[in-house]
Design a protein around this motif. Structure first.
Motif, mmCIF file in Angstrom:
data_model
loop_
_atom_site.group_PDB
_atom_site.id
_atom_site.type_symbol
_atom_site.label_atom_id
_atom_site.label_comp_id
_atom_site.label_asym_id
_atom_site.label_seq_id
_atom_site.Cartn_x
_atom_site.Cartn_y
_atom_site.Cartn_z
ATOM 1 N N GLU A 696 0.953 -1.440 -0.021
ATOM 2 C CA GLU A 696 -0.107 -0.368 -0.381
ATOM 3 C C GLU A 696 0.843 1.340 0.007
ATOM 4 O O GLU A 696 2.226 1.380 0.671
ATOM 5 C CB GLU A 696 -1.036 -0.100 1.289
ATOM 6 C CG GLU A 696 -1.717 -0.665 1.045
ATOM 7 C CD GLU A 696 -2.890 -0.453 2.070
ATOM 8 O OE1 GLU A 696 -3.954 0.880 1.948
ATOM 9 O OE2 GLU A 696 -3.548 -1.271 2.956
ATOM 10 N N MET A 697 0.600 2.318 -0.484
ATOM 11 C CA MET A 697 1.217 3.641 -0.770
ATOM 12 C C MET A 697 0.878 3.861 0.549
ATOM 13 O O MET A 697 -0.091 4.237 1.428
ATOM 14 C CB MET A 697 0.442 4.289 -1.656
ATOM 15 C CG MET A 697 1.284 3.991 -3.411
ATOM 16 S SD MET A 697 0.576 4.665 -4.919
ATOM 17 C CE MET A 697 1.686 6.142 -4.304
ATOM 18 N N ASN A 698 2.148 4.754 0.625
ATOM 19 C CA ASN A 698 2.107 5.228 2.415
ATOM 20 C C ASN A 698 1.457 6.659 2.322
ATOM 21 O O ASN A 698 1.557 7.522 1.727
ATOM 22 C CB ASN A 698 3.662 6.343 2.453
ATOM 23 C CG ASN A 698 4.720 6.893 1.702
ATOM 24 O OD1 ASN A 698 4.538 6.166 0.304
ATOM 25 N ND2 ASN A 698 4.917 7.481 1.543
ATOM 26 N N GLY A 699 0.749 7.082 3.038
ATOM 27 C CA GLY A 699 -0.279 8.686 3.214
ATOM 28 C C GLY A 699 -0.894 8.334 2.726
ATOM 29 O O GLY A 699 -1.471 9.350 1.828
ATOM 30 N N ALA A 700 -2.099 7.056 2.290
ATOM 31 C CA ALA A 700 -3.111 6.355 1.687
ATOM 32 C C ALA A 700 -3.835 5.361 3.160
ATOM 33 O O ALA A 700 -3.769 4.511 3.165
ATOM 34 C CB ALA A 700 -2.634 6.173 0.300
ATOM 35 N N PRO A 701 -4.610 6.842 4.034
ATOM 36 C CA PRO A 701 -5.706 6.230 4.241
ATOM 37 C C PRO A 701 -7.084 5.860 3.707
ATOM 38 O O PRO A 701 -7.332 5.898 2.781
ATOM 39 C CB PRO A 701 -6.656 7.263 5.589
ATOM 40 C CG PRO A 701 -5.197 9.118 4.641
ATOM 41 C CD PRO A 701 -4.655 8.349 3.746
ATOM 42 N N ASN A 702 -7.833 4.627 4.222
ATOM 43 C CA ASN A 702 -8.459 3.824 3.659
ATOM 44 C C ASN A 702 -9.792 4.493 4.180
ATOM 45 O O ASN A 702 -10.516 4.543 3.025
ATOM 46 C CB ASN A 702 -8.693 2.103 3.558
ATOM 47 C CG ASN A 702 -7.577 1.415 3.304
ATOM 48 O OD1 ASN A 702 -7.018 1.133 4.434
ATOM 49 N ND2 ASN A 702 -6.620 0.825 2.469
ATOM 50 N N TRP A 703 -9.963 5.239 4.954
ATOM 51 C CA TRP A 703 -11.149 5.651 5.083
ATOM 52 C C TRP A 703 -10.920 7.205 5.627
ATOM 53 O O TRP A 703 -10.416 7.308 6.345
ATOM 54 C CB TRP A 703 -11.721 5.052 6.322
ATOM 55 C CG TRP A 703 -12.712 3.645 6.659
ATOM 56 C CD1 TRP A 703 -11.717 2.568 6.667
ATOM 57 C CD2 TRP A 703 -14.014 3.766 5.915
ATOM 58 N NE1 TRP A 703 -13.165 1.425 6.306
ATOM 59 C CE2 TRP A 703 -13.856 2.072 5.309
ATOM 60 C CE3 TRP A 703 -14.991 4.146 5.570
ATOM 61 C CZ2 TRP A 703 -15.303 1.511 5.083
ATOM 62 C CZ3 TRP A 703 -15.559 3.386 4.820
ATOM 63 C CH2 TRP A 703 -15.547 1.995 4.676
ATOM 64 N N ILE A 704 -11.929 8.130 4.434
ATOM 65 C CA ILE A 704 -12.388 9.162 4.862
ATOM 66 C C ILE A 704 -13.580 9.771 4.758
ATOM 67 O O ILE A 704 -14.238 9.031 4.370
ATOM 68 C CB ILE A 704 -11.312 9.946 3.442
ATOM 69 C CG1 ILE A 704 -9.658 9.732 3.832
ATOM 70 C CG2 ILE A 704 -11.602 11.426 3.564
ATOM 71 C CD1 ILE A 704 -8.831 10.920 2.556
ATOM 72 N N TYR A 705 -13.868 10.288 5.831
ATOM 73 C CA TYR A 705 -15.415 10.712 5.971
ATOM 74 C C TYR A 705 -15.931 12.200 7.247
ATOM 75 O O TYR A 705 -14.937 11.981 7.990
ATOM 76 C CB TYR A 705 -16.250 9.536 6.104
ATOM 77 C CG TYR A 705 -15.699 8.797 7.194
ATOM 78 C CD1 TYR A 705 -16.601 8.849 8.853
ATOM 79 C CD2 TYR A 705 -15.941 7.797 6.869
ATOM 80 C CE1 TYR A 705 -16.063 8.170 9.906
ATOM 81 C CE2 TYR A 705 -15.794 6.587 8.448
ATOM 82 C CZ TYR A 705 -15.837 7.062 9.705
ATOM 83 O OH TYR A 705 -15.992 6.456 10.439
ATOM 84 N N ASN A 706 -16.682 12.453 6.248
ATOM 85 C CA ASN A 706 -16.681 13.945 6.997
ATOM 86 C C ASN A 706 -18.609 14.116 7.021
ATOM 87 O O ASN A 706 -19.377 13.479 6.374
ATOM 88 C CB ASN A 706 -16.346 14.857 6.259
ATOM 89 C CG ASN A 706 -16.694 16.672 6.921
ATOM 90 O OD1 ASN A 706 -17.997 17.207 7.032
ATOM 91 N ND2 ASN A 706 -15.738 17.361 7.828
ATOM 92 N N THR A 707 -19.199 14.240 8.854
ATOM 93 C CA THR A 707 -20.399 14.342 8.893
ATOM 94 C C THR A 707 -20.894 15.908 9.260
ATOM 95 O O THR A 707 -20.224 16.128 10.475
ATOM 96 C CB THR A 707 -20.642 13.220 9.821
ATOM 97 O OG1 THR A 707 -20.719 11.544 8.951
ATOM 98 C CG2 THR A 707 -22.359 13.208 10.420
ATOM 99 N N GLU A 708 -21.905 16.203 9.069
ATOM 100 C CA GLU A 708 -22.013 17.245 9.500
ATOM 101 C C GLU A 708 -23.785 17.738 10.392
ATOM 102 O O GLU A 708 -24.555 16.763 9.124
ATOM 103 C CB GLU A 708 -22.051 18.380 8.886
ATOM 104 C CG GLU A 708 -21.825 20.014 9.098
ATOM 105 C CD GLU A 708 -21.257 21.189 8.777
ATOM 106 O OE1 GLU A 708 -20.422 22.179 8.660
ATOM 107 O OE2 GLU A 708 -21.009 21.036 7.537
ATOM 108 N N VAL A 709 -24.121 18.288 10.805
ATOM 109 C CA VAL A 709 -25.328 18.869 10.889
ATOM 110 C C VAL A 709 -25.683 19.742 11.729
ATOM 111 O O VAL A 709 -25.108 20.763 12.347
ATOM 112 C CB VAL A 709 -26.395 18.110 12.274
ATOM 113 C CG1 VAL A 709 -27.401 18.029 12.420
ATOM 114 C CG2 VAL A 709 -25.921 15.613 12.016
ATOM 115 N N TRP A 710 -26.545 21.072 10.899
ATOM 116 C CA TRP A 710 -27.122 21.978 11.386
ATOM 117 C C TRP A 710 -28.333 22.296 11.803
ATOM 118 O O TRP A 710 -29.422 21.559 11.074
ATOM 119 C CB TRP A 710 -27.221 22.648 9.841
ATOM 120 C CG TRP A 710 -25.873 23.267 9.740
ATOM 121 C CD1 TRP A 710 -24.906 21.989 8.701
ATOM 122 C CD2 TRP A 710 -24.428 24.335 9.850
ATOM 123 N NE1 TRP A 710 -22.949 22.717 8.792
ATOM 124 C CE2 TRP A 710 -22.921 24.061 9.681
ATOM 125 C CE3 TRP A 710 -24.889 25.480 10.963
ATOM 126 C CZ2 TRP A 710 -22.261 24.905 10.188
ATOM 127 C CZ3 TRP A 710 -23.425 26.464 11.338
ATOM 128 C CH2 TRP A 710 -22.565 26.379 10.587
#
Length: 807
Positions: A696-710
């Motif tokens: 696997e390449m370095n600096g490569a996370p499998n998971w990225i997510y962002n959640t927001e509630v307004w």
């Protein structure tokens, strides 16, 4: 409307002869006066009726930016009558009756019903952005305005409303809301990027301002976005995946297009100040107006940071943008814009594993810095030939210089050699360098629509002539062997590198669209690029100073084809195949290279996705799946004599799935989820004698997510409260895959209150005071961590003085 009034001619005279009495004379006079008064009353009455049926005039503008909205629909409710706004957002409509209901609408905005009566001589109608993102208008997908549902690419828009709600200090605070995007905060607006690629400083991303690259080809800088004026940004579009068929080189992982503010329809003046408790302060100004054929906009800010949580990490930035529009007619407009920036930052660099483990923010670097000065000027002439044909021609000039005493160039003299150590503990080596370039750019584009199968063609040519220079001078650094701090340096009469390069890039592009059957849209694009690199080495060629004087030519053909199929206005799918390319950077071609012999790296992309909108826009989602194959990537190969050479010998594979969900479950609450799972692998990679194949390449996370509630309570108009959660998964610190960084979770809380033209906001960044690193890495020199900001509270206040100019 015309009124014809026949008025009898009245002759008023006095006769003094016989048969004419005073009575009869007075009687005749009275009759004449009465006839005259009756006639006058009729005229005044008819005129009053005409005045009550006079035209209804108004302007339709964006509720946040105050820009005019062209081609907005104005319809009379329950009637098949209406009109559209012109390019200035203006409309005029005959008014009949005492009052009417006008339905005002435009794609991407919430429709608005306005009650109009005869007392209103002029209207200013403000539309608010829609929460339903499925039918947005996008610009970047095919270099022109298009419906999102007809663009066969993964594209996301960060609207003016999103930017205002977030009140970002840095661009990453809004860009990281896009699924699959992680912009790495390296401090003081410096950054690296991850879009369908690992976190990297490589030239795999293209940054645009109004569709034109911020920097020139071959001189990529991973910190390019610090040259952006966020005070002048209206919205941001992110295309994920290769877009070289339209925008050329470096558009591999993604394209980020910053679309700037146009002059406002009404006089506008916004002033704001903000600051936090870790040393950051900033003041913004945004102003604009339109008068007759002229439109003017001036936006800028000054930011300053002192005595922050990391030693020697001060910075300041001043940037201003001015734009002047002149509309020769409804069909022809000239736009001139200029952006000037002066930037300075200490360069602390990353901290080692010991400092990071001990939560020590002391900095060994006491004098390293980065200085950037940039000037961009653009002149664009737009002409609409008819309803199906329009053209534009742009001229661009860039003047850019980056001066550095870089932390990454500081190397200790005391080092491991074989089984022992050599060198002096109180000595280190470094450099002071300066990279400068000018650009002279021409871009011409024409769009032609056809009646057959709703076909359209966009074609154009471009030429970019960019001479550049680079010089690096050696400095001798004194180091405290006990504390590890680098205390100072002295310049030596020793030039490490000094060269000039001329980069000429000529290109032609073509984008074709048609709908052979209903609901199906086919899009194909093709671009040809021709490059000439001319290198002049002012020093004697060597393995360090660079190659001998030489000229290199190479070219690239970049195709793309895709389709969209919309089952309805709320459900659609797409698929595409595309190629992208990255030309060798000047530093890869010539710096530290004996014989320059590189070709562009080529990436092959296969992608599919879709979108859906349910419950009358209250729930929407989009999905994309991609498979990106990288070839001819530049690697540093170790030769038999111990030296290294850059070669096109690397292959990588990138694949993943991205998803975005937007929901408004109840009136006052909105929810957003943006997430991605990806895997980035070395297919064939042998660098300096070490093989990474299959890793696997370095600096490569499998998971990225962002959640927001307004939460926007209807009972307190203008109040907003939002919570955002950012997750970055674990990733390898080195390409050998020996050590992993666990990733992080961080929560931000934002609140704001808008009353008339006044706004106050409070942003609690890293609410839980999580301790983590924005990015981490491992090399032969050890570990390096860029520690994230601790919990900090940013407070801001703004006033829109434009409210006093409203009629």
């Amino acid at each position: 409307m015309h009124y014809v009034i026949e008025v009898a001619h009245c002759s008023m005279h006095f006769c003094g002869g016989k048969g004419c009495s005073n009575f009869s004379q007075n009687r005749m006079i009275m009759k004449s006066v009465i006839k005259y008064l009756i006639t006058l009353c009729c005229v005044l009455f008819i005129q009053s009726l005409y005045a009550q049926s006079g035209p209804c005039k108004g302007k339709v503008i964006d509720g946040i930016t105050k820009e005019p909205i062209a081609h907005a629909s104005i319809q009379i409710n329950n009637a098949k009558q209406g009109t559209y706004t012109n390019n200035k957002g203006e409309f005029e409509w005959p008014f009949n009756g005492t009052q009417q209901e006008l339905l005002v609408s435009f794609i991407g905005y919430q429709p608005l019903t306005v009650l109009v009566n005869q007392q209103q001589s002029s209207l200013v109608i403000e539309l608010q952005s829609s929460n339903n993102t499925m039918q947005e208008v996008v610009i970047s997908a095919n270099r022109d305005v298009a419906r999102r549902s007809q663009a066969p690419v993964a594209i996301n828009t960060l609207t003016a409303k999103t930017i205002q709600d977030t009140r970002p200090i840095t661009a990453d605070q809004v860009l990281n809301k896009v699924s699959g995007v992680y912009m790495v905060n390296l401090g003081n607006e410096q950054h690296s990027m991850s879009i369908r690629q690992p976190m990297t400083t490589k030239s795999l991303f293209l940054y645009l301002e109004d569709g034109i690259p911020i920097r020139t080809t071959g001189l990529f800088n991973h910190n390019a976005l610090l040259e952006m004026n966020m005070a002048a940004v209206r919205n941001i579009e992110v295309i994920k995946g290769p877009s070289s068929s339209l925008y050329g080189s470096e558009a591999i992982g993604g394209v980020v297009n910053f679309i700037t503010l146009a002059p406002t329809a009404l006089p506008s003046l916004k002033l704001s100040v903000q600051g936090n408790d870790i040393g950051y302060k900033r003041a913004d100004v945004q102003t604009g107006f339109t008068s007759g054929k002229w439109g003017v906009s001036v936006n800028g800010y000054y930011a300053d940071k002192r005595n922050s949580y990391i030693e020697y990490s001060d910075f300041h930035k001043e940037i201003v943008s001015a734009r002047i529009d002149y509309r020769f007619s409804e069909k022809t407009m000239l736009t001139n814009s200029i952006t000037w920036m002066d930037y300075y930052s200490d360069m602390p660099g990353g901290i080692d594993s010991t400092r990071f483990a001990n939560r020590s923010f002391s900095n060994p670097q006491t004098f390293t810095y980065r200085k950037v000065r940039s000037l961009r000027y653009r002149s664009t002439l737009n002409h609409v030939w008819n309803d199906r044909s329009k053209s534009s021609v742009s001229l661009l000039y860039r003047d850019n210089s980056i001066g550095q005493n870089p932390a990454y160039a500081v190397k200790d003299d005391y080092r491991r050699q074989g089984n022992g150590w050599v060198g002096k503990k109180d000595l280190a080596h470094g450099e002071i360098n300066d990279a400068s370039f000018n650009s002279y750019v021409l871009i011409a584009q024409h769009k032609q629509q056809f009646g057959w199968k709703d076909a359209a063609i966009i074609g154009g040519i471009s030429a970019d002539i960019s001479p550049s220079t680079y010089r690096a001078d050696y400095i001798r650094i004194k180091k405290d062997s006990v504390s590890g701090k680098y205390l100072g340096y002295e310049s030596k009469d020793s030039v490490l590198t000094h060269y000039r390069s001329n980069i000429n890039n000529y290109a032609a592009f073509l984008n074709m669209e048609l709908s052979p059957v209903e609901k199906l849209r086919i899009v194909a694009s093709l671009r040809y690029d021709l490059f000439q690199y001319k290198f002049d080495n002012y020093l004697k060629p060597s393995a360090f100073s660079g190659s001998p004087d030489t000229t290199n030519h190479f070219s690239a053909v970049s195709p793309k084809i895709g389709f969209t199929y919309n089952f309805s206005r709320s459900i659609g799918v797409y698929a595409n195949y595309s190629q992208g390319f990255v030309p060798p950077q000047v530093t890869e071609m010539y710096k530290g290279v004996k014989v320059p012999n590189l070709d562009p790296s080529v990436f092959y992309n296969y992608e599919a996705g879709g979108w859906i909108s349910l419950l009358k826009g209250k729930l929407s989602a989009d999905l994309s799946i991609y498979y990106l194959d990288g070839t001819n990537e530049v690697v540093s190969v170790k030769l038999d004599d111990g030296s290294t050479e850059n070669r096109n010998a690397g292959k990588t594979l990138h694949k993943g799935i991205e998803m975005g969900i937007n929901a408004n479950p109840v009136k006052d609450i909105s929810f957003r989820f943006s997430g991605a799972y990806s895997r980035h692998e070395f297919t064939s990679f042998n660098e300096k004698g070490v093989k990474y194949d299959g890793n696997e390449m370095n600096g490569a996370p499998n998971w990225i997510y962002n959640t927001e509630v307004w939460y926007r309570p209807s009972y307190v108009k203008g109040l907003r409260v939002g919570v955002e959660w950012q997750h970055l998964g674990s990733y390898w610190l080195d390409p050998v895959n020996t050590v992993k960084y666990p990733g992080f979770n961080v929560v931000h809380l934002r609140a704001g209150y808008l009353w008339k033209g006044y706004e106050v906001w409070v942003n609690a960044i890293n609410l839980g005071d999580s301790y983590y690193a924005y990015t981490a890495s491992k090399s032969s020199f050890g570990y390096s961590y860029n520690p994230a900001e601790p919990r900090n509270i940013n407070v801001g206040l703004s006033c829109d003085f434009g409210q006093f100019f409203k009629k």
